[in-house]
Design an enzyme around this catalytic site. Structure first.
Site, PDB file in Angstrom:
ATOM      1  N   ARG A  98       0.824  -1.220   0.000  1.00  0.00           N
ATOM      2  CA  ARG A  98       0.000   0.000   0.000  1.00  0.00           C
ATOM      3  C   ARG A  98       0.856   1.268   0.000  1.00  0.00           C
ATOM      4  NH1 ARG A  98      -5.049  -2.033   3.762  1.00  0.00           N
ATOM      5  NH2 ARG A  98      -6.267  -2.719   1.963  1.00  0.00           N
TER       6      ARG A  98
ATOM      7  N   LYS B 177     -21.321 -14.712   0.923  1.00  0.00           N
ATOM      8  CA  LYS B 177     -22.749 -14.422   1.032  1.00  0.00           C
ATOM      9  C   LYS B 177     -23.361 -13.762  -0.189  1.00  0.00           C
ATOM     10  CE  LYS B 177     -22.869 -13.567   5.993  1.00  0.00           C
ATOM     11  NZ  LYS B 177     -22.942 -12.447   6.935  1.00  0.00           N
TER      12      LYS B 177
ATOM     13  N   GLY C  47     -10.293  -7.443  -2.570  1.00  0.00           N
ATOM     14  CA  GLY C  47     -10.532  -8.450  -1.543  1.00  0.00           C
ATOM     15  C   GLY C  47      -9.799  -9.762  -1.761  1.00  0.00           C
TER      16      GLY C  47
END
Ligand code: AMP
Length: 417
Positions: free
Chosen positions: A40, A206, A374
């Site tokens: 990062r 999900k 992710g």
């Protein structure tokens, strides 16, 4: 709406307040916090180089972890200042606060090209509350504002949104950094009218987390491939048995609506036709949350669409991986978010790895591949394939919200072109 970027700014001699994403993983070693992965920090270097070349006086602000308004020493950004100085090969000043006199004095002494990193903005509760007085204090050292922290842009916090409003209110300019510009280009502009076929691969835990993305992409995609535990909610909606797989029975109506929409729009909607299954066994051992640890016994391929009672689906099977790969290899644009199984356990990573390989092969043939942040980014990096796709997003939640079509507060606050 096109936003100003740092390429459009004249920064010479100006104090430029830059919100970066330095929320890096750290670990305590011999009583010191050590940065495990500096990706990062490295990713902000192009923005910093451009600002230095333009003669900006640079003030960097960031958050680290969740100190919840307290001065948590383990969550200090001081080690990041040292790491950044190493990487950029010039001194980086550090102040152990993000507002106040010391900050203003040090910022005042900066010369063109100098860099100052402020302490963790989340040492103050007012950061996450987007408190306007706190934002005004941050803005005291800002002639212009730059946001390069895409991963935090879905939050309206003082350093991501409030401070931009203050600077803009004074007639100052607020621009996207180069990293932010790339995110908006690939997750936004490039997916406006993607070269077809446009294939979307979605996985993860999900349906409820991704249903809005599915709904929006059903209006653009030629094919949607679903893996991971979320596939089982769709299978349940189609009347199949899913055994003990992770599933959201209260979301079958949502899943059914998506299946109907796909049919009505002629979008190919592929679900797993085979799975890797296991027998879950409750052990005596407890996890950190005090719940029994489940061990996965007897991993095997279940070649049928139904998963037997008592068994759990943990990855897509080989036939599904082959069918998905064929569609991916025919794509000209690919968007991928979410693993195909519990890829953290290498026994159940085959499906995710097969998809990663297909995405990389399609990219080599000329397709544009966009990885929506992710776990899919983690999976690609783990397989050593991270540099073989067109773009990997640095945002998790931010990428999903952006793909849902929501305006991110950190982007909305930037000056329109
Ligand atoms: P998400 O954050 O929604 O992208 O979900 C990622 C998580 O989904 C990873 O930690 C995976 O281990 C998990 N996952 C994927 N497939 C399955 C599955 N079949 N059963 C349980 N968890 C899964």
């Amino acid at each position: 709406m096109a936003k100003l970027t740092i390429r459009n700014l004249n920064v010479r001699g100006k104090r430029v307040f830059v919100r970066v994403d330095y929320n890096v993983p750290m670990e305590e070693t011999d009583g010191q916090m050590v940065i495990n992965d500096a990706t990062r920090i490295k990713e902000t270097l192009p923005t910093l180089d451009l600002l230095i070349a333009g003669g900006a006086r640079i003030i960097l602000a960031a958050h680290l972890g969740r100190p919840k308004g307290k001065r948590e020493p383990a969550l200090s950004l001081r080690p990041v200042a040292a790491k950044l100085a190493d990487l950029i090969n010039r001194p980086v000043a550090f102040v152990d606060d993000c507002i106040g006199e010391k900050v203003e004095q040090t910022a005042g002494l900066l010369k063109e090209g100098d860099i100052l990193l402020l302490e963790n903005t989340r040492y103050y509760d007012q950061e996450e509350a987007n408190d306007s007085a706190f934002a005004a204090q941050l803005a005291k050292v800002a002639d212009s504002y730059v946001n390069d922290a895409f991963g935090a842009a879905h939050r309206a916090h003082a350093s991501t949104e409030g401070v931009a409003r203050v600077v803009a209110g004074r007639g100052g300019q607020c621009a996207a950094g180069l990293l932010m510009e790339r995110e908006l280009k690939f997750l936004g502009d490039e997916l406006e009218n993607p070269p077809r076929p446009f294939v979307v691969i979605l996985g993860g835990a999900k349906v409820s987390d991704k249903i809005q993305v599915i709904d929006r992409l059903l209006e653009k995609a030629d094919a949607i491939l679903i893996g991971g535990a979320m596939a089982y909610t769709f299978k349940l909606a189609q009347g199949y048995k899913v055994g003990k797989s992770l599933v959201e029975p209260d979301k079958t109506d949502v899943a059914k609506a998506a299946l109907d929409k796909a049919k009505a729009r002629g979008v190919k909607f592929l679900l797993p036709t085979d799975n890797t299954i296991v027998t879950p066994i409750k052990t005596e051992k407890l996890n950190k949350k005090g719940k029994p640890i489940i061990e996965f016994d007897k991993p095997r391929t279940n070649a049928e669409a139904n998963i037997p009672d008592g068994e759990e689906g943990v990855d897509i099977g080989p036939a599904t991986a082959a069918a998905f790969s064929e569609v991916i290899l025919g794509a000209n644009t690919i968007l991928w978010n979410g693993p195909m199984g519990i890829f953290e356990d290498k026994r159940f990573a085959a499906g995710t790895n097969a998809i990663a390989k297909a995405v990389v092969d399609a990219t080599a043939k000329g397709a544009k591949s966009i990885i929506g942040g992710g776990d899919s980014v983690k999976a690609l990096n783990k397989a050593g394939l991270g540099n073989k796709v067109t773009f990997m997003s640095t945002g998790g939640g931010a990428s999903l919200e952006f793909l849902e079509g929501k305006e991110l507060p950190g982007v909305a606050a930037l000056t329109n072109k």
